[in-house]
Design a protein around this motif. Structure first.
Motif, PDB file in Angstrom:
ATOM      1  N   LEU A   1       0.963  -0.629  -0.114  1.00  0.00           N
ATOM      2  CA  LEU A   1       0.275  -0.129  -0.186  1.00  0.00           C
ATOM      3  C   LEU A   1       1.202   1.361  -0.059  1.00  0.00           C
ATOM      4  O   LEU A   1       0.537   2.133  -0.373  1.00  0.00           O
ATOM      5  CB  LEU A   1      -0.918   0.323   0.745  1.00  0.00           C
ATOM      6  N   ALA A   2       1.975   1.019   0.534  1.00  0.00           N
ATOM      7  CA  ALA A   2       3.245   2.054   0.881  1.00  0.00           C
ATOM      8  C   ALA A   2       3.859   2.613  -0.571  1.00  0.00           C
ATOM      9  O   ALA A   2       4.636   3.458  -0.858  1.00  0.00           O
ATOM     10  CB  ALA A   2       4.302   2.319   0.886  1.00  0.00           C
ATOM     11  N   GLY A   3       2.750   1.442  -1.477  1.00  0.00           N
ATOM     12  CA  GLY A   3       4.585   1.913  -2.864  1.00  0.00           C
ATOM     13  C   GLY A   3       6.029   0.895  -2.466  1.00  0.00           C
ATOM     14  O   GLY A   3       7.121   0.817  -3.274  1.00  0.00           O
ATOM     15  N   ARG A   4       5.678   0.287  -1.692  1.00  0.00           N
ATOM     16  CA  ARG A   4       7.620  -0.158  -1.543  1.00  0.00           C
ATOM     17  C   ARG A   4       8.143  -1.882  -1.977  1.00  0.00           C
ATOM     18  O   ARG A   4       8.646  -2.501  -2.664  1.00  0.00           O
ATOM     19  CB  ARG A   4       7.650  -0.366   0.154  1.00  0.00           C
ATOM     20  N   ILE A   5       6.436  -1.904  -2.514  1.00  0.00           N
ATOM     21  CA  ILE A   5       6.444  -3.580  -2.927  1.00  0.00           C
ATOM     22  C   ILE A   5       5.041  -3.149  -4.279  1.00  0.00           C
ATOM     23  O   ILE A   5       4.378  -2.990  -4.165  1.00  0.00           O
ATOM     24  CB  ILE A   5       5.884  -4.937  -2.606  1.00  0.00           C
ATOM     25  N   ASP A   6       5.753  -3.460  -5.289  1.00  0.00           N
ATOM     26  CA  ASP A   6       4.173  -3.808  -6.914  1.00  0.00           C
ATOM     27  C   ASP A   6       4.417  -5.282  -7.520  1.00  0.00           C
ATOM     28  O   ASP A   6       3.121  -5.274  -8.143  1.00  0.00           O
ATOM     29  CB  ASP A   6       5.575  -2.737  -7.600  1.00  0.00           C
ATOM     30  N   ILE A   7       4.839  -6.383  -6.460  1.00  0.00           N
ATOM     31  CA  ILE A   7       4.652  -6.907  -7.096  1.00  0.00           C
ATOM     32  C   ILE A   7       5.130  -8.284  -5.911  1.00  0.00           C
ATOM     33  O   ILE A   7       5.886  -8.240  -5.136  1.00  0.00           O
ATOM     34  CB  ILE A   7       4.532  -7.949  -8.280  1.00  0.00           C
ATOM     35  N   ILE A   8       4.095  -9.525  -5.846  1.00  0.00           N
ATOM     36  CA  ILE A   8       4.372 -10.192  -4.867  1.00  0.00           C
ATOM     37  C   ILE A   8       4.685 -12.161  -5.572  1.00  0.00           C
ATOM     38  O   ILE A   8       3.652 -12.296  -6.622  1.00  0.00           O
ATOM     39  CB  ILE A   8       3.642 -10.378  -3.862  1.00  0.00           C
ATOM     40  N   CYS A   9       5.886 -12.251  -5.422  1.00  0.00           N
ATOM     41  CA  CYS A   9       6.415 -13.737  -5.967  1.00  0.00           C
ATOM     42  C   CYS A   9       6.306 -14.850  -5.300  1.00  0.00           C
ATOM     43  O   CYS A   9       7.507 -15.065  -4.145  1.00  0.00           O
ATOM     44  CB  CYS A   9       7.986 -13.319  -6.516  1.00  0.00           C
ATOM     45  N   VAL A  10       5.855 -16.068  -5.641  1.00  0.00           N
ATOM     46  CA  VAL A  10       5.555 -16.994  -4.816  1.00  0.00           C
ATOM     47  C   VAL A  10       6.531 -18.162  -6.083  1.00  0.00           C
ATOM     48  O   VAL A  10       5.922 -18.606  -6.434  1.00  0.00           O
ATOM     49  CB  VAL A  10       4.081 -17.929  -4.140  1.00  0.00           C
ATOM     50  N   VAL A  11       8.295 -18.318  -4.864  1.00  0.00           N
ATOM     51  CA  VAL A  11       8.627 -19.258  -6.197  1.00  0.00           C
ATOM     52  C   VAL A  11       9.169 -20.931  -5.218  1.00  0.00           C
ATOM     53  O   VAL A  11       9.363 -21.057  -3.982  1.00  0.00           O
ATOM     54  CB  VAL A  11      10.157 -18.439  -6.465  1.00  0.00           C
ATOM     55  N   GLY A  12       9.275 -21.635  -6.327  1.00  0.00           N
ATOM     56  CA  GLY A  12      10.147 -23.064  -4.980  1.00  0.00           C
ATOM     57  C   GLY A  12      10.045 -23.758  -5.969  1.00  0.00           C
ATOM     58  O   GLY A  12       9.662 -23.867  -7.290  1.00  0.00           O
TER      59      GLY A  12
ATOM     60  N   THR B   1      12.163 -13.183 -16.124  1.00  0.00           N
ATOM     61  CA  THR B   1      12.116 -12.633 -17.366  1.00  0.00           C
ATOM     62  C   THR B   1      11.076 -11.610 -16.772  1.00  0.00           C
ATOM     63  O   THR B   1      10.732  -9.917 -16.639  1.00  0.00           O
ATOM     64  CB  THR B   1      11.846 -13.406 -18.064  1.00  0.00           C
ATOM     65  N   ALA B   2       9.980 -11.946 -16.125  1.00  0.00           N
ATOM     66  CA  ALA B   2       9.031 -11.084 -15.297  1.00  0.00           C
ATOM     67  C   ALA B   2       9.566 -10.217 -14.334  1.00  0.00           C
ATOM     68  O   ALA B   2       8.647  -8.988 -14.223  1.00  0.00           O
ATOM     69  CB  ALA B   2       7.924 -12.352 -14.673  1.00  0.00           C
ATOM     70  N   THR B   3      10.798 -10.421 -13.394  1.00  0.00           N
ATOM     71  CA  THR B   3      10.343  -9.237 -12.080  1.00  0.00           C
ATOM     72  C   THR B   3      12.347  -8.841 -12.322  1.00  0.00           C
ATOM     73  O   THR B   3      12.616  -7.622 -11.344  1.00  0.00           O
ATOM     74  CB  THR B   3      10.412 -10.208 -11.255  1.00  0.00           C
TER      75      THR B   3
END
Length: 270
Positions: A31-42, A146-148
């Motif tokens: 909400l504060a703009g410090r993150i613009d996507i959350i990535c779940v990898v593994g 490639t995406a991030t």
């Protein structure tokens, strides 16, 4: 008699220490703009999709303005239609969570990393334009980067625009023993669900054997079995080994991302 010398095999690299993910903190940062996507990898069989869906529900409940999460896939084979069992789409796990970049290409078509970046950028812009929260979920490391990471294609290629710039990475962690057990169990389940029939149907409708073999893993070995080139037992054993090796390579890729300076917050999914 000449004494033989043996090179010792190094022990497997230590797994990262798991963290407790502060979901409320992620929401506040988004909400504060410090993150613009959350990535779940593994790696495969680590519970990525199930965790991403649970995370989406938790974030939905914490968003103050009613915005909801949507999931964008980072899987190099789940883009193909009618390749469901072999790629382990498990679409039922998403339930009512919207998802993107799955079933967007006809089987047999060559789909490259540049096309994925283009399609991801369009889906990402769409999700953000509607006020939804994007969660990237997948185990194809190159697709994730490639995406991030605004992956550049060759020397002198322009840097891609419209991609996320402030990703927050979460890694789904599972012990090697549990991962191996899950892979073996899932292979049995997928064979029972009709994976051979799925691949036989693709061949019968005109998808070339070479195309399916190019997709590797399930599609390589099952195609060879359907064509009569290998036995069922041999197919199953070679496929089992190949999936274990693939999962190891996936984990190596993500640890390499960490060595390059990317922080991945590893956690134990429920």
């Amino acid at each position: 008699m000449t004494k033989k010398s043996f090179i010792p095999i190094p022990p497997p690299a230590e797994l990262p220490d798991p963290e407790t993910i502060d979901v409320a903190g992620i929401v506040a940062a988004y909400l504060a703009g410090r993150i613009d996507i959350i990535c779940v990898v593994g790696p495969t069989a680590s519970g990525k999709t199930r965790y991403a869906v649970a995370l989406a529900r938790e974030i939905d409940a914490l968003m103050p303005d009613g915005r909801r999460c949507e999931i964008l896939s980072a899987d190099s084979r789940q883009v193909y239609r009618d390749m469901t069992i072999g790629t382990g789409k498990d679409l039922c796990e998403y339930e009512d969570i919207p998802y993107h970049l799955i079933d967007i290409v006809e089987p047999g078509v060559v789909y490259n990393i540049w096309e994925y970046q283009r399609d991801f950028a369009a889906a990402y812009r769409d999700v953000r334009s509607r006020g939804a929260v994007p969660i990237l979920c997948g185990g194809s490391g190159l697709y994730v980067e490639t995406a991030t990471c605004a992956y550049e294609f060759g020397k002198g290629a322009p840097r891609a625009e419209g991609l996320p710039e402030k990703p927050y990475y979460i890694g789904t962690l599972v012990s090697r023993e549990e991962r191996r057990a899950r892979i073996d169990r899932r292979l049995d389940e997928r064979l029972e669900e009709g994976m051979v029939d799925e691949i036989r149907a693709l061949l019968e409708r005109g998808v070339s054997a070479d195309s399916l073999i190019h997709y590797d893993l399930e599609y390589k070995f099952v195609t060879q079995y359907v064509l009569g080139e290998i036995s069922y037992d041999y197919m199953k054993e070679r496929l089992r080994i190949a999936i274990h090796q693939f999962a190891k390579r996936q984990m190596t890729w993500f640890r390499g991302m960490e060595r390059s300076g990317i922080t991945i917050h590893w956690t134990l999914p429920d």
